[in-house]
Write a protein that holds these residues in place. Structure first.
Motif, PDB file in Angstrom:
ATOM      1  N   SER A  49       0.867  -1.176   0.000  1.00  0.00           N
ATOM      2  CA  SER A  49       0.000   0.000   0.000  1.00  0.00           C
ATOM      3  C   SER A  49       0.903   1.224   0.000  1.00  0.00           C
ATOM      4  O   SER A  49       1.911   1.266   0.710  1.00  0.00           O
ATOM      5  N   TYR A  50       0.552   2.208  -0.834  1.00  0.00           N
ATOM      6  CA  TYR A  50       1.395   3.389  -0.986  1.00  0.00           C
ATOM      7  C   TYR A  50       0.545   4.584  -1.388  1.00  0.00           C
ATOM      8  O   TYR A  50      -0.557   4.430  -1.896  1.00  0.00           O
ATOM      9  N   LEU A  51       1.094   5.775  -1.165  1.00  0.00           N
ATOM     10  CA  LEU A  51       0.415   6.999  -1.580  1.00  0.00           C
ATOM     11  C   LEU A  51       0.834   7.340  -2.996  1.00  0.00           C
ATOM     12  O   LEU A  51       1.998   7.239  -3.348  1.00  0.00           O
ATOM     13  N   ALA A  52      -0.144   7.768  -3.788  1.00  0.00           N
ATOM     14  CA  ALA A  52       0.117   8.241  -5.144  1.00  0.00           C
ATOM     15  C   ALA A  52      -0.671   9.523  -5.353  1.00  0.00           C
ATOM     16  O   ALA A  52      -1.323  10.003  -4.426  1.00  0.00           O
ATOM     17  N   SER A  54      -3.192  12.075  -5.635  1.00  0.00           N
ATOM     18  CA  SER A  54      -4.595  12.152  -5.246  1.00  0.00           C
ATOM     19  C   SER A  54      -4.711  13.389  -4.392  1.00  0.00           C
ATOM     20  O   SER A  54      -3.863  13.647  -3.550  1.00  0.00           O
ATOM     21  N   LYS A  58      -5.030   9.572  -0.695  1.00  0.00           N
ATOM     22  CA  LYS A  58      -5.466   8.235  -0.306  1.00  0.00           C
ATOM     23  C   LYS A  58      -4.467   7.187  -0.774  1.00  0.00           C
ATOM     24  O   LYS A  58      -3.784   7.356  -1.771  1.00  0.00           O
ATOM     25  N   ALA A  59      -4.426   6.090  -0.052  1.00  0.00           N
ATOM     26  CA  ALA A  59      -3.494   5.011  -0.371  1.00  0.00           C
ATOM     27  C   ALA A  59      -4.030   4.131  -1.502  1.00  0.00           C
ATOM     28  O   ALA A  59      -5.225   3.954  -1.662  1.00  0.00           O
ATOM     29  N   THR A  60      -3.102   3.596  -2.272  1.00  0.00           N
ATOM     30  CA  THR A  60      -3.388   2.606  -3.288  1.00  0.00           C
ATOM     31  C   THR A  60      -2.919   1.276  -2.729  1.00  0.00           C
ATOM     32  O   THR A  60      -1.822   1.185  -2.188  1.00  0.00           O
ATOM     33  N   VAL A  61      -3.732   0.241  -2.832  1.00  0.00           N
ATOM     34  CA  VAL A  61      -3.366  -1.080  -2.319  1.00  0.00           C
ATOM     35  C   VAL A  61      -3.271  -2.042  -3.492  1.00  0.00           C
ATOM     36  O   VAL A  61      -4.176  -2.109  -4.323  1.00  0.00           O
ATOM     37  N   GLU A  62      -2.155  -2.769  -3.552  1.00  0.00           N
ATOM     38  CA  GLU A  62      -1.967  -3.798  -4.568  1.00  0.00           C
ATOM     39  C   GLU A  62      -1.704  -5.111  -3.841  1.00  0.00           C
ATOM     40  O   GLU A  62      -0.827  -5.177  -2.981  1.00  0.00           O
ATOM     41  N   LYS A  71       8.023   1.573  -8.425  1.00  0.00           N
ATOM     42  CA  LYS A  71       7.037   2.472  -9.025  1.00  0.00           C
ATOM     43  C   LYS A  71       7.366   3.912  -8.645  1.00  0.00           C
ATOM     44  O   LYS A  71       7.658   4.202  -7.488  1.00  0.00           O
ATOM     45  N   VAL A  73       5.718   7.693  -8.574  1.00  0.00           N
ATOM     46  CA  VAL A  73       4.404   8.332  -8.558  1.00  0.00           C
ATOM     47  C   VAL A  73       4.550   9.793  -8.133  1.00  0.00           C
ATOM     48  O   VAL A  73       5.612  10.219  -7.690  1.00  0.00           O
TER      49      VAL A  73
END
Length: 128
Positions: A49-52, A54, A58-62, A71, A73
């Motif tokens: 999970s990381y911030l990109a 936005s 909000k965090a992005t979860v993969e 990555k 961002v």
């Protein structure tokens, strides 16, 4: 006659203005960001999970991400760029690292079944 034509033209202009004048709100300004590179080294898979980019940060979860992974961002200024990794039940070892505008900021390592690591940095609050 000329006065009537001017009055008619003025009324037409006001009516046209009413049709053209919508209550459209101005678009919000773009949120200033900084380039952040997240990297996770190791073998196997992990949940990341990381911030990109936005406005809310909000965090992005993969899930089930194959390692190694990297990555770059854009993160909103004023937000703390963060990456968190969670190993799967097979465990192993993996490391996360964080670079802000190309400068290394932090490194952390996770190991074992469901091991966890988090890397966090700081961004300025204004445009720099």
């Amino acid at each position: 006659m000329a006065i009537a034509a001017v009055a008619l033209l003025a009324c037409g202009g006001l009516i046209g203005y009413g049709f053209l004048n919508t209550d459209e709100k101005p678009k919000p300004r773009a949120v200033p960001t900084a380039e952040v590179t997240y990297e996770v080294t190791g073998q196997g898979t992990a949940e990341l999970s990381y911030l990109a980019r936005s406005e809310s940060g909000k965090a992005t979860v993969e899930k089930r991400v194959a390692l190694p992974w990297k990555k770059t961002v854009q993160v909103p200024l004023g937000k703390a760029p963060t990456i968190a990794l969670v190993l799967n039940e097979k465990g192993g070892q993996a490391s996360c690292s964080l670079a802000v505008r190309g400068k290394h900021v932090q490194l952390a390592t996770a190991s074992g079944s469901y091991g966890r690591a988090t890397c966090t940095g700081q961004l300025p609050t204004g445009q720099h």
